[in-house]
Design an enzyme around this catalytic site. Sequence first.
Site, PDB file in Angstrom:
ATOM      1  N   ARG A  26       0.840  -1.197   0.000  1.00 34.48           N
ATOM      2  CA  ARG A  26       0.000   0.000   0.000  1.00 34.48           C
ATOM      3  C   ARG A  26       0.875   1.246   0.000  1.00 34.48           C
ATOM      4  O   ARG A  26       1.720   1.429   0.878  1.00 34.48           O
ATOM      5  CB  ARG A  26      -0.922  -0.009   1.221  1.00 34.48           C
ATOM      6  CG  ARG A  26      -2.005   1.067   1.171  1.00 34.48           C
ATOM      7  CD  ARG A  26      -2.986   0.900   2.316  1.00 34.48           C
ATOM      8  NE  ARG A  26      -3.655  -0.387   2.233  1.00 34.48           N
ATOM      9  CZ  ARG A  26      -4.707  -0.641   1.465  1.00 34.48           C
ATOM     10  NH1 ARG A  26      -5.212   0.316   0.698  1.00 34.48           N
ATOM     11  NH2 ARG A  26      -5.272  -1.832   1.451  1.00 34.48           N
TER      12      ARG A  26
ATOM     13  N   THR B  25      -0.760   7.677  -1.118  1.00 33.35           N
ATOM     14  CA  THR B  25      -2.073   7.578  -1.763  1.00 33.35           C
ATOM     15  C   THR B  25      -2.953   6.522  -1.102  1.00 33.35           C
ATOM     16  O   THR B  25      -4.170   6.515  -1.304  1.00 33.35           O
ATOM     17  CB  THR B  25      -1.918   7.213  -3.248  1.00 33.35           C
ATOM     18  OG1 THR B  25      -1.384   5.888  -3.349  1.00 33.35           O
ATOM     19  CG2 THR B  25      -0.999   8.196  -3.954  1.00 33.35           C
TER      20      THR B  25
ATOM     21  N   ASP C 102      -3.107 -11.624  12.512  1.00 29.21           N
ATOM     22  CA  ASP C 102      -2.406 -11.491  11.237  1.00 29.21           C
ATOM     23  C   ASP C 102      -1.996 -12.868  10.739  1.00 29.21           C
ATOM     24  O   ASP C 102      -1.134 -13.531  11.337  1.00 29.21           O
ATOM     25  CB  ASP C 102      -1.167 -10.605  11.412  1.00 29.21           C
ATOM     26  CG  ASP C 102      -0.485 -10.287  10.093  1.00 29.21           C
ATOM     27  OD1 ASP C 102       0.011 -11.226   9.437  1.00 29.21           O
ATOM     28  OD2 ASP C 102      -0.446  -9.106   9.713  1.00 29.21           O
TER      29      ASP C 102
ATOM     30  N   ASP D 117       1.812 -13.352   9.927  1.00 30.50           N
ATOM     31  CA  ASP D 117       2.651 -13.475  11.132  1.00 30.50           C
ATOM     32  C   ASP D 117       2.488 -14.832  11.799  1.00 30.50           C
ATOM     33  O   ASP D 117       3.454 -15.439  12.247  1.00 30.50           O
ATOM     34  CB  ASP D 117       2.302 -12.373  12.133  1.00 30.50           C
ATOM     35  CG  ASP D 117       2.853 -11.014  11.718  1.00 30.50           C
ATOM     36  OD1 ASP D 117       3.737 -10.969  10.846  1.00 30.50           O
ATOM     37  OD2 ASP D 117       2.392 -10.003  12.275  1.00 30.50           O
TER      38      ASP D 117
END
Length: 211
Positions: free
Chosen positions: A106, A110, A202, A205
Site C-alpha cells: 500500500r 495515496t 495477522d 505473522d
Amino acid sequence: MNDKRVFVIEHPLIQHKLSLIRDINTGVKEFRELVEEIAMLMGYEVTRNLPLKEVEIETPVAIAKTKVISGKKLAIVPILRAGLGMVDGMLRLIPAAKVGHIGLYRDPETLEPVEYYCKLPTDVEERDLIVLDPMLATGGSASAAIKFIKDRKVKNIKLMCLIASPEGIERVCRDHPDVDIYCAAIDERLNDHGYIVPGLGDAGDRLFGTK
C-alpha cells in the site's frame, strides 16, 4: 453485496479446524498445518463444477466407461505473503495446477495498492484462476490483485479465503461482480486497525512466526 457469488463452506471438518486456527494458543507449526488442511478441504467445493468427460479404461476385470476432468486448465495464485500458506493444500488436491504469485503493498501517500511482483503462467489467459488469500479484510488488496490479474486478460477468476469480513466481501463484489468468493466464515466486522473481528490476527505473522 452479490450474495449469489458468495459461498460459505460450512463442512464440519472445516469449521472444526477453523476454530483451532483462531485460538491464540495454536503455535506456528500447527497453524501452518491446519491452514494447509483447510485449503485442501475447501478446494473440493471450489472445484465442484469442473467439467467432466467420459473415457474408456480397462480395469483388471472388464472395460469400464468412467469420467475424468475435461482438460480444464487451472492455476492457483497466492497473494503474498499469507496466501502461500494455502498453496500446498491446493496442490495436494490438484497437483497439475500451475502456480503464479502476486505481491502488493500500500502506497503510504495515496493508500492505493501497488503491484510489486506478478509472475503468472505464460498461458494464463487460457486458465481458470483461483486466487488465495486467507483473510479478506478491507478487500482492497484482493480487489487490486484481481484487477492486476484481469489486466493479463484472465477471464475466469475465483477468490478463496478462510475468513472474510462483510466489508471485504462488499468491496470485492462491487469491484468484481463476475468473481465468485469462497470462504469458511464471514465474521462480524473490521476494527479500527482493519483487522477482522473476531478473526485470527495477522495470518502472515502466524504462518511464519513473525511480528
